[in-house]
Design a protein around this motif. Sequence first.
Motif, PDB file in Angstrom:
ATOM      1  N   TYR A 283      -9.358   2.713  -6.345  1.00 23.93           N
ATOM      2  CA  TYR A 283      -9.173   1.449  -7.071  1.00 23.93           C
ATOM      3  C   TYR A 283     -10.195   0.402  -6.649  1.00 23.93           C
TER       4      TYR A 283
ATOM      5  N   MET B 214      -4.085  -3.556  -4.320  1.00 24.71           N
ATOM      6  CA  MET B 214      -2.918  -2.671  -4.339  1.00 24.71           C
ATOM      7  C   MET B 214      -2.659  -2.191  -5.766  1.00 24.71           C
TER       8      MET B 214
ATOM      9  N   LEU C 234       0.860  -1.182   0.000  1.00 20.14           N
ATOM     10  CA  LEU C 234       0.000   0.000   0.000  1.00 20.14           C
ATOM     11  C   LEU C 234       0.897   1.232   0.000  1.00 20.14           C
TER      12      LEU C 234
ATOM     13  N   ASN D 277      -5.739   3.779  -3.615  1.00 19.39           N
ATOM     14  CA  ASN D 277      -6.309   2.446  -3.371  1.00 19.39           C
ATOM     15  C   ASN D 277      -7.806   2.508  -3.119  1.00 19.39           C
TER      16      ASN D 277
END
Length: 445
Positions: free
Chosen positions: A248, A369, A239, A245
């Motif tokens: 994402y 990730m 991370l 993230n």
Amino acid sequence: MRKHTSRLLAVAVTAALAATPLAATAVPASAATASASADSFYAYDGSAPLASFEPGAVLKTRTLTYHLVGLPTPVRAIQLLYRTTDAQGRPAANVTTVVRSLTGDSTKAVSYQSFYDSLDPADSPSRAIAGDLSLGGLIPNAESLFLIPALTQGYNIVIPDTEGQSADFAAGPEYGTNTLDSIRAAVRSGATGMNADTRFGLLGYSGGAIATNWAAALAPSYAPDVNAKLVGFSEGGLLVAPAHNLKYVDGSLAWSGVIPMAVIGVSRSFGIDLKPYLSDYGLSVYRQLEDGSIIDAVGHYPGLTWKKMAKPQYADPNSVPAFVDAVNRVNLGSAPTPTVPGQIAQGNGGVLEGTFASPAGIGTGDGVMVAGDVRALARQYCATGNGAITYQQYNLLSHLGAAVAWAPTAFVWMNDRFANRPAPSDCGHIPAGNDLTPERAVPAS
């Protein structure tokens, strides 16, 4: 079904451990065990103020049997309560576990950072090792398989509770100080067999990679004494920029539950209250996961988005100043460059997960990730003076699959560092990554 699976896991790992030469570390069945629900070992109760101790000072020591899913093994573990520093710079107490070298070698040790990923302190590695059994604690139990190669090769093993005793999930700087002070405590304790000449390697995947990288980054300034002992760090599934993230995994089928977990953990670590910005539904999810683990989150909230959790005027997370401040504090792109060699691995096969676009590579990441962020960080390290960085991208593997591929290479790489072989470098050959500059606040709508 869970009990049956847990027992099979314990039998398998115990059998593997029993195949190693453990006679020297065996302890009687009556050795101390602990229950997380009522274990005074975790609380500092001394008369001197905690702030009067140096970071890494040993506050309590105990020896017990190493447990796997509640079952005792022939392995002895030493646990230390030690002084550390939390994300707000305050003195704190934390616990680490040490397994001494089976060969008696005091010169080399691996600090293994677990990916237990939980908002419940009961799921920490030290409690699982002490014999307390929780669903979230199955993760550090399973991770014992990763430690067998280190044991068979004569390493001492140090396993810190990286998230601290309030389980501040995803709070990278705190992970780092907990890890570095754990190493200090292990060296200072007369019970561990280690000393000022012991060298250390940092090892971790996913949540463990967060701790590993932050420890490597903070060591030169926070713990130069530890930095001088480090031979390198190996990590995978990292991370880097949490704001990326969250975009994402936003709306993903599996990993979207990480959104509220990260919100809770980082808020807890920095003393930030994000609840006023959440909708009724967001508050409901927040309460459900406030003491949850990754097992409670992954796959439990398919399609969850920040927009669903927030009040309408805060549909853009960057419209929440406290959120922007928090994610910028835990962005590794703004942290110092480690001075020791590093091996970084990242999956890139989670093509169908999330929406955050990456400028290079087959997919955007491993499902949780962001590969472009990890490449950017590796390139940044190369550009800022650390030429001993290797980067491996597994384009066909997701987050879980990449862990299996990374683990054996990590030990080969680490063995070479302890053997003083020149560290390899991929600098100049790492593909371009994403922009890691800090997030900017925007007005609420």
